[in-house]
Enzyme design. Structure first.
Site, PDB file in Angstrom:
ATOM      1  N   LYS A   1       0.819  -1.218   0.000  1.00 47.09           N
ATOM      2  CA  LYS A   1       0.000   0.000   0.000  1.00 47.09           C
ATOM      3  C   LYS A   1       0.849   1.263   0.000  1.00 47.09           C
ATOM      4  CE  LYS A   1      -4.449  -1.681   1.357  1.00 47.09           C
ATOM      5  NZ  LYS A   1      -5.431  -1.934   2.403  1.00 47.09           N
TER       6      LYS A   1
ATOM      7  N   ARG B   1      -3.790 -10.120   4.863  1.00 46.84           N
ATOM      8  CA  ARG B   1      -4.191 -10.072   3.436  1.00 46.84           C
ATOM      9  C   ARG B   1      -3.026  -9.534   2.614  1.00 46.84           C
ATOM     10  NH1 ARG B   1      -6.222  -6.376  -0.215  1.00 46.84           N
ATOM     11  NH2 ARG B   1      -7.858  -7.131  -1.597  1.00 46.84           N
TER      12      ARG B   1
HETATM   13  N1  HH2 Z   1      -7.580  -3.426   1.000  1.00 46.43           N
HETATM   14  C1  HH2 Z   1      -7.918  -3.414  -0.299  1.00 46.43           C
HETATM   15  C2  HH2 Z   1      -9.003  -4.151  -0.749  1.00 46.43           C
HETATM   16  N2  HH2 Z   1      -9.735  -4.901   0.113  1.00 46.43           N
HETATM   17  N3  HH2 Z   1     -10.146  -5.658   2.296  1.00 46.43           N
HETATM   18  C3  HH2 Z   1      -9.839  -5.663   3.588  1.00 46.43           C
HETATM   19  N4  HH2 Z   1     -10.565  -6.372   4.462  1.00 46.43           N
HETATM   20  N5  HH2 Z   1      -8.774  -4.930   4.086  1.00 46.43           N
HETATM   21  C4  HH2 Z   1      -8.000  -4.179   3.259  1.00 46.43           C
HETATM   22  O1  HH2 Z   1      -7.058  -3.526   3.763  1.00 46.43           O
HETATM   23  C5  HH2 Z   1      -8.305  -4.152   1.872  1.00 46.43           C
HETATM   24  C6  HH2 Z   1      -9.412  -4.925   1.412  1.00 46.43           C
HETATM   25  C7  HH2 Z   1      -7.113  -2.608  -1.238  1.00 46.43           C
HETATM   26  O2  HH2 Z   1      -7.530  -2.881  -2.471  1.00 46.43           O
HETATM   27  P1  HH2 Z   1      -6.912  -2.325  -3.776  1.00 46.43           P
HETATM   28  O3  HH2 Z   1      -6.341  -0.996  -3.471  1.00 46.43           O
HETATM   29  O4  HH2 Z   1      -7.948  -2.483  -4.823  1.00 46.43           O
HETATM   30  O5  HH2 Z   1      -5.706  -3.224  -4.112  1.00 46.43           O
HETATM   31  P2  HH2 Z   1      -5.422  -4.713  -3.774  1.00 46.43           P
HETATM   32  O6  HH2 Z   1      -6.725  -5.449  -3.772  1.00 46.43           O
HETATM   33  O7  HH2 Z   1      -4.502  -5.108  -4.881  1.00 46.43           O
HETATM   34  O8  HH2 Z   1      -4.766  -4.718  -2.429  1.00 46.43           O
END
Ligand code: HH2
Length: 288
Positions: A228, A262
Site C-alpha cells: 500500500k 491479506r
Molecule cells: N484493501 C484493499 C481491498 N480490500 N479488504 C480488507 N478487508 N482490508 C483491506 O485492507 C483491503 C481490502 C485494497 O484494495 P486495492 O487498493 O484495490 O488493491 P489490492 O486489492 O490489490 O490490495
C-alpha cells in the site's frame, strides 16, 4: 479454540492465517483493456494464480472484482458478477481453500455464496442498501472494515481524526452492534482497521503501532497493508518495490494480534508470519 465456520470449511485462528489477494479487475488480469469479461483465458489465469498462492501457504483467497484504490472508477453490479462468479466457481471446484469475496454489493454476496464463497469481505462494512440483510442471509462470516468517508473515490481527500485508534475502535464496535441487531452473531465477525482507507501516512503508522488496542473488541483482526501507499510513502518506493516494507508491517501486525493477513506476496509473508509466531510462542507451538 477460536475459529470461523466458512461454509463447508473451518478456519482455525489459533495460528495466523494468510489470505492471498486475487484481483479480477482489468488492470490485474488484462485481456485487452477496459472491456474486461471473464474470458476462459482470464479464468484460467486466475485459477493458476490462486493455486500458486495456495501452494505457497495461503489458506484464504480473496477474490475482488472492484478496485478500491483511491479514486478508482465504480463498476456496475453486472460487471462485478461477470468478473467474480466464474472465478469463484472454478476455484471452489478445483482448490482446497476458503474463498472470500471482496464486495459491497448485496447481489454479489448472494451469488458468490451460492458459488462456494466461505467469507464476505466488505470494505464498506455493509453500508450499501441491502448489504446487511444479504450478508445475514448467507450465514457466512463477515469482515467489517473501517473507512473514513463513504467511498474509496473520495476517502483520501482530507482524512482527519482526533484520535485515530479510538475512532476506528468506536466505528467497529458500532458495526458489531448493528450486525448483532440484524441477527448476525459476533462469532461470525472479523474486524479490520482499514489501512489506507481514508488515512494519511501518520494515521496508518499510528494505527499499526497501537493496533493491539483493537484486541479489546474481542474479535479476530484482519490486516491489509500489502504494497500500500503507506509503504511507498514511508520508504519512497514504487508499488513493485514494497515487499520488504510490507513484510515489516506483517511482523508488527502479527505481534499486535493480527489473525488474518491479506497480501499479494504469499510465500514471503508465510515465512515472516511463522518466524514471528516462533519468536512469540516458541518453535514447539509453531510446529503444532
Ligand atoms: N484493501 C484493499 C481491498 N480490500 N479488504 C480488507 N478487508 N482490508 C483491506 O485492507 C483491503 C481490502 C485494497 O484494495 P486495492 O487498493 O484495490 O488493491 P489490492 O486489492 O490489490 O490490495
Amino acid at each position: 479454540m477460536p475459529h470461523l465456520k466458512c461454509a463447508s470449511r473451518t478456519l482455525g485462528l489459533d495460528r495466523v492465517q494468510v489470505m492471498g489477494i486475487l484481483n479480477v479487475t482489468p488492470d490485474s488480469f488484462s485481456d485487452g483493456g477496459n472491456l474486461y469479461r471473464a474470458s476462459k483465458l482470464s479464468i484460467e489465469q486466475a485459477l493458476v494464480h490462486a493455486a500458486g498462492m495456495v501452494a505457497d501457504g495461503a489458506t484464504l483467497i480473496d477474490v475482488g472484482g472492484e478496485s478500491t484504490r483511491p479514486g478508482a472508477e465504480p463498476v456496475s453490479v453486472q460487471e462485478e458478477l461477470d468478473r467474480v462468479i466464474p472465478v469463484v466457481e472454478r476455484i471452489s471446484a478445483e482448490l482446497d481453500v476458503v474463498i472470500s469475496v471482496d464486495t459491497s454489493a448485496p447481489e454479489v454476496m448472494r451469488e458468490a455464496s451460492a458459488a462456494g464463497v466461505g467469507l464476505i469481505n466488505d470494505v464498506r462494512s455493509l453500508a450499501k442498501e441491502g448489504a446487511l440483510e444479504a450478508a445475514a442471509e448467507t450465514g457466512l462470516p463477515l469482515c467489517l472494515m473501517h473507512m473514513q468517508g463513504s467511498s474509496p473515490a473520495t476517502m483520501q481527500l482530507a482524512p482527519s481524526y482526533e484520535d485515530i485508534v479510538s475512532e476506528v475502535s468506536d466505528f467497529l464496535s458500532q458495526q458489531i452492534v448493528r450486525c448483532e441487531a440484524a441477527g448476525i452473531p459476533r462469532e461470525r465477525l472479523v474486524l479490520d482497521p482499514g489501512f489506507g482507507f481514508g488515512k494519511t501516512l501518520e494515521h496508518n503508522l499510528t494505527l499499526l503501532r497501537r493496533m493491539d488496542e483493537l484486541n479489546a473488541l474481542g474479535l479476530p483482526l484482519l490486516v491489509g497493508t500489502s504494497r500500500k501507499s503507506m509503504i511507498g510513502q514511508a520508504l519512497g518506493r514504487e508499488v513493485d518495490s514494497r515487499l520488504a516494507g510490507s513484510l515489516a508491517t506483517v511482523a508488527l501486525a502479527v505481534e499486535r494480534g493480527g489473525r488474518i493477513i491479506r497480501v499479494h506476496d504469499v510465500a514471503a509473508t508465510v515465512d515472516v508470519v511463522r518466524m514471528t509466531e516462533a519468536v512469540l510462542y516458541g518453535h514447539q507451538q509453531e510446529q503444532a
